[in-house]
Design an enzyme around this catalytic site. Structure first.
Site, PDB file in Angstrom:
ATOM      1  N   SER A  78       0.852  -1.194   0.000  1.00 38.81           N
ATOM      2  CA  SER A  78       0.000   0.000   0.000  1.00 38.81           C
ATOM      3  C   SER A  78       0.880   1.234   0.000  1.00 38.81           C
ATOM      4  O   SER A  78       2.047   1.182   0.431  1.00 38.81           O
ATOM      5  CB  SER A  78      -0.879   0.004   1.263  1.00 38.81           C
ATOM      6  OG  SER A  78      -1.519   1.258   1.439  1.00 38.81           O
TER       7      SER A  78
ATOM      8  N   TYR B 219      -2.294  -0.250  10.470  1.00 33.79           N
ATOM      9  CA  TYR B 219      -2.393  -0.680   9.072  1.00 33.79           C
ATOM     10  C   TYR B 219      -1.093  -0.392   8.329  1.00 33.79           C
ATOM     11  O   TYR B 219      -0.550  -1.264   7.643  1.00 33.79           O
ATOM     12  CB  TYR B 219      -3.563   0.023   8.380  1.00 33.79           C
ATOM     13  CG  TYR B 219      -3.663  -0.293   6.910  1.00 33.79           C
ATOM     14  CD1 TYR B 219      -4.073  -1.546   6.475  1.00 33.79           C
ATOM     15  CD2 TYR B 219      -3.328   0.657   5.941  1.00 33.79           C
ATOM     16  CE1 TYR B 219      -4.150  -1.851   5.125  1.00 33.79           C
ATOM     17  CE2 TYR B 219      -3.407   0.364   4.588  1.00 33.79           C
ATOM     18  CZ  TYR B 219      -3.815  -0.889   4.188  1.00 33.79           C
ATOM     19  OH  TYR B 219      -3.887  -1.189   2.848  1.00 33.79           O
TER      20      TYR B 219
END
Length: 248
Positions: free
Chosen positions: A143, A157
């Site tokens: 990501s 995250y």
């Protein structure tokens, strides 16, 4: 374009929607045999029927990436169905955005279990196969949150996606030259990832951001195909793909 993809056997986790589904459809259209794992078998069955209807080759299996044996079984299905495995796309992921002060420990654990341990289980399932055949390709979905910490809200995250990048780069250094590794780092891409937050304020922010900025899932599918289609001596080590309007 499809010459280096045709006849390859590609295992994909998190394949029932979003990036996984789009990648499965795209690679199958280019001649790959796709082996799809996810928990929602009803969705997998629908996707598989449509791929077969279009002339593609596909096998599916209920897969929970938090269980190492499920990943071993998915790789075995690839071997049983198509005789080998050439690529794994470790795509399954959870993005539960919330401030650290909310102390959502269960969600922290779920992200670690899915985003890090689940990915490692996929790696462990294919490595013996890749080493035996002296070839293979590990594609790990990270990501932009693994490049820059998304905070407040995405601290845990981001930490899992930093781990994905570290694991993939470590594999690149450690493994035989004939085994390739690729990090795919998407920004806001249309998928169910944006629905992972139980914290109402964070969820509203994330969904609003995606609604106004997200790009289609097939943007990532094409990037994955680009990495796979390269000659065996070319390793696309990392691709960052985001909406042009996205700042981070």
């Amino acid at each position: 374009m499809s010459n280096n993809i045709r006849e390859k056997v590609v295992v994909i986790t998190g394949a029932s929607s979003g990036l996984g589904e789009s990648t499965a459809r795209h690679l199958a259209s280019l001649g790959a045999s796709v082996v799809l794992g996810a928990r929602r078998t009803d969705k997998l069955e629908t996707i598989a029927a449509e791929i077969r209807g279009a002339g593609g080759k596909v096998a599916i299996k209920a897969t929970d990436v938090t269980r190492a044996d499920d990943l071993k079984a998915l790789v075995q299905l690839a071997k049983d169905s198509f005789g080998k495995v050439d690529v794994i796309v470790n795509n399954a992921g959870l993005m539960a955005i919330a401030p650290m002060t909310e102390t959502k420990v269960e969600e922290w654990n779920r992200m670690i279990d899915i985003n890090i341990k689940g990915l490692l289980y996929g790696v462990a399932a294919v490595l013996p196969e890749f080493q035996a055949q002296n070839s293979g390709h590990i594609i790990n979905v990270a990501s932009v949150g693994g490049i820059k910490v998304f905070a407040p809200g995405g601290t845990v995250y981001s930490s899992t996606k930093f781990a994905v990048r570290a694991i993939t780069e470590g594999l690149r250094i450690e493994l035989d030259n004939n085994i390739r590794t690729t990090i795919i780092s998407p920004g806001a891409v249309s998928s169910e990832l944006k629905n992972g937050s139980s914290h109402a304020e964070s969820s509203a922010f994330v969904n609003d951001f995606y609604r106004n900025n997200e790009i289609p899932a097939d943007s990532v599918a094409r990037a994955i195909a680009y990495a796979i289609e390269q000659p065996a001596n070319v390793d696309i080590s990392e691709i960052v793909i985001r909406p042009t309007v996205q700042e981070f």
